[in-house]
Design a protein around this motif. Structure first.
Motif, PDB file in Angstrom:
ATOM      1  N   GLU A   1      37.139  56.642 -43.921  1.00  0.00           N
ATOM      2  CA  GLU A   1      37.943  55.811 -44.720  1.00  0.00           C
ATOM      3  C   GLU A   1      39.447  56.054 -44.975  1.00  0.00           C
ATOM      4  OE1 GLU A   1      34.630  55.463 -44.385  1.00  0.00           O
ATOM      5  OE2 GLU A   1      34.384  53.173 -44.360  1.00  0.00           O
TER       6      GLU A   1
ATOM      7  N   THR B   1      31.894  56.233 -38.594  1.00  0.00           N
ATOM      8  CA  THR B   1      30.896  56.592 -39.610  1.00  0.00           C
ATOM      9  C   THR B   1      29.676  57.100 -38.844  1.00  0.00           C
ATOM     10  OG1 THR B   1      31.862  55.116 -41.051  1.00  0.00           O
ATOM     11  CG2 THR B   1      29.613  56.060 -41.767  1.00  0.00           C
TER      12      THR B   1
ATOM     13  N   ARG C   1      25.757  52.542 -47.036  1.00  0.00           N
ATOM     14  CA  ARG C   1      26.359  51.990 -45.658  1.00  0.00           C
ATOM     15  C   ARG C   1      26.972  50.462 -46.025  1.00  0.00           C
ATOM     16  NH1 ARG C   1      25.776  54.474 -40.755  1.00  0.00           N
ATOM     17  NH2 ARG C   1      27.711  53.319 -40.370  1.00  0.00           N
ATOM     18  N   GLY C   2      28.159  50.001 -45.426  1.00  0.00           N
ATOM     19  CA  GLY C   2      28.753  48.782 -45.622  1.00  0.00           C
ATOM     20  C   GLY C   2      29.291  48.826 -47.036  1.00  0.00           C
TER      21      GLY C   2
END
Ligand code: ADP
Ligand code: ASP
Ligand code: MG
Length: 403
Positions: free
Chosen positions: A74, A47, A150-151
Motif C-alpha cells: 500500500e 499482496t 484482507r480487503g
C-alpha cells in the motif's frame, strides 16, 4: 469546504495507465471545489505475491513480520499515486497508515482501528493539499506496523470519512456497483442502485468481497454516505445507506464464501455447560465461530460441529487438541473442502417460503446441504466446495428469474 474520501482498489491502481486514470478522477473532484482524501490498495496482486514470497522463506512467519511486509504494498501505491498527481501540477502529500494517525490494537494481520489522530491529514487539507493515504494499515501501541485484514483498505477509507466528517466516501473498484451476486460468477446478476447497511453488512460478512465487512459496520455506526462505483467509467454505482426503498426485492443478494472449515467434536459429554466450555475456549483466542450444529444426545454423549474461517482452522484444531482431556471428546475431525452459500434480504422475515425455495433450487442442482443456519435477514448453507458456483447460479435463478 466539502470533503470526499475516494478509495481505489488493487485493479484501479494496477499500472501506470490506471494510476493516471485515478489521478484524473481525483484532480477532477478537486477542481470541482472539493477537498480530497484518496486511500489506495496495493497494486494488482501485490499482496498475494508478497504472501507467496514470505511462504517461500518461512511458511510460519510471525504475523508481526507479515504486517511489516504487506503494508509495503500500500505504501508503494500511495507514493506512486502522489507522484502521478504531482506530475499533473497539483499539491499532494502521501502518508503511510501511521503518518495518517491510525492507531490499532495489536492483533497483527487482522487489527482493529482504535483511534485516528487526524491532525496531520487535516492540516494538509486545510492547505488545499490532496491527501493520499496508504490503506489497510496502522500502528499499535508499541509502534509496530499492523494491517487490518484482507480487503481492509475499504475500512481505512470509511474510518477517515467518519473522523473527518466527509460528505461522502466513494469506493472505486473493478465492478460498477453491488450486484445481486458476484457478477463474475453470475453474468445475469442485477446491479442494485441502493442497499441498506444491514443487508450490505451481511453480504460482505458472508463472502461478497466487494466491501470489507468492517467498513460497512463502521459506515453504519457513523452514518457515512457510502458509494461503490467503478474507476473505469463515469456512471452511478450503488449507494449504501440506512433504509432503502428500492422495488420490493425479498432477496437482495447471494454470496459465497470458500474460506471456511468445519470442525466436529465427537462424543462430548451430554451435560450442561459443555458448549460454553468449547466456545469460550475458542473465544479466548479470538477465534470466531459461525454455524453451529449440535446433535441430539445418544446415550450420554453428543457431537458438536461448527465452522471457523479457513485462516483460523489450524489454531482452532491445535487449541482443541491441547484441551481434549478437559473437554472430554473422543475424536475431532475437520473438513475444509466446503463452502458457505447464503442469501440475504430484509424482506425475508415477513415472506414465508424463502428457505424452501432456496432448498428446492439446491435440490434441483443436486447439491447436498451439510449444515443450515438462519437469521432474520439471511439463510446460509454449508455445502461441498466444488458445488459452490453451481449452487450460487441455481439459487440466483430461483429468485431472480421470476421477473
Ligand atoms: P478491490 O481490489 O477494488 O478492493 P475486490 O476484488 O476486493 O476489489 O472487490 C471487487 C470484487 O468483488 C469484484 O471484482 C467481484 O468479483 C466481487 N464481488 C463479490 N460479490 C459481489 C457482489 N455482490 N457485487 C459486486 N461484486 C462482487
Ligand atoms: N491489499 C490488501 C489486500 O489485498 C488490502 C486491500 O486491498 O484492501 O487484501
Ligand atoms: Mg477489496
Amino acid at each position: 469546504m466539502s470533503l470526499i474520501v475516494q478509495k481505489f482498489g488493487g485493479t484501479s491502481v494496477m499500472d501506470a495507465e490506471r494510476l493516471r486514470n485515478v489521478a484524473r478522477i481525483i484532480t477532477r473532484t478537486y477542481d470541482r471545489g472539493h477537498n480530497v482524501v484518496a486511500v489506495v490498495s496495493a497494486q494488482g496482486h501485490t499482496t498475494d505475491e508478497l504472501i507467496a514470497k514470505a511462504a517461500e522463506l518461512n511458511p510460519k512467519a510471525s504475523k508481526r513480520e507479515m504486517d511489516m511486509l504487506l503494508s509495503a504494498g500500500e505504501q508503494m501505491s500511495a507514493a506512486l499515486l502522489a507522484m502521478t498527481i504531482e506530475a499533473l501540477g497539483y499539491p499532494v502529500k502521501s502518508f503511510t497508515g501511521w503518518q495518517a494517525g491510525f492507531l490499532t490494537n495489536s492483533r497483527h494481520t487482522n487489527a482493529k482501528i482504535k483511534r485516528i489522530n487526524k491532525d496531520r491529514v487535516e492540516n494538509a487539507l486545510n492547505k488545499r493539499t490532496i491527501v493520499v493515504v496508504a490503506g489497510f494499515q496502522g500502528i499499535n501501541r508499541f509502534d509496530d506496523i499492523t494491517t487490518l485484514g484482507r480487503g481492509g483498505s475499504d475500512t481505512t477509507a470509511v474510518a477517515l470519512a467518519a473522523v473527518l466528517h466527509a460528505d461522502r466516501c466513494q469506493i472505486y473498484t473493478d465492478v460498477d456497483g453491488v450486484y445481486t451476486a458476484d457478477p463474475r460468477i453470475v453474468p445475469t446478476a442485477v446491479k442494485l442502485s441502493e442497499i441498506s447497511y444491514d443487508e450490505m453488512l451481511e453480504l460482505a460478512s458472508l463472502g461478497a468481497q466487494v466491501l470489507h465487512n468492517r467498513s460497512v459496520e463502521m459506515a453504519k455506526r457513523y452514518n457515512v454516505y457510502l458509494e461503490v462505483l467503478t474507476s473505469l467509467e463515469e456512471k452511478p454505482g450503488t449507494i449504501i445507506k440506512e433504509v432503502t426503498d428500492v422495488e420490493k426485492m425479498i432477496i437482495r443478494g447471494v454470496a459465497k464464501d470458500t474460506n471456511v472449515a468445519r470442525i466436529s467434536l465427537m462424543e462430548l459429554a451430554d451435560v450442561p455447560g459443555i458448549a460454553f466450555k468449547v466456545f469460550s475456549l475458542l473465544a479466548s483466542k479470538s477465534i470466531n465461530v459461525d454455524i453451529i450444529l449440535q446433535s441430539i444426545g445418544r446415550g450420554d454423549t453428543k457431537d458438536i460441529s461448527f465452522t471457523v474461517s479457513a485462516a483460523d482452522k489450524d489454531s482452532a484444531l491445535e487449541l482443541l487438541r491441547e484441551n481434549q482431556a478437559r473437554l472430554g471428546f473422543s475424536d475431532i475431525n475437520c473438513d475444509d473442502n466446503i463452502a458457505k452459500v447464503s442469501i440475504v434480504g430484509a424482506g425475508m422475515a415477513t415472506n414465508p417460503g424463502i428457505a424452501s425455495r432456496m432448498f428446492e433450487a439446491l435440490a434441483g442442482a443436486n447439491v447436498n446441504i451439510q449444515m443450515i443456519s438462519t437469521s432474520e435477514i439471511k439463510i446460509s448453507v454449508l455445502i461441498e466446495k466444488s458445488a459452490a458456483e453451481r449452487a450460487v447460479h441455481a439459487i440466483h435463478d430461483a429468485f431472480y428469474d421470476l421477473g
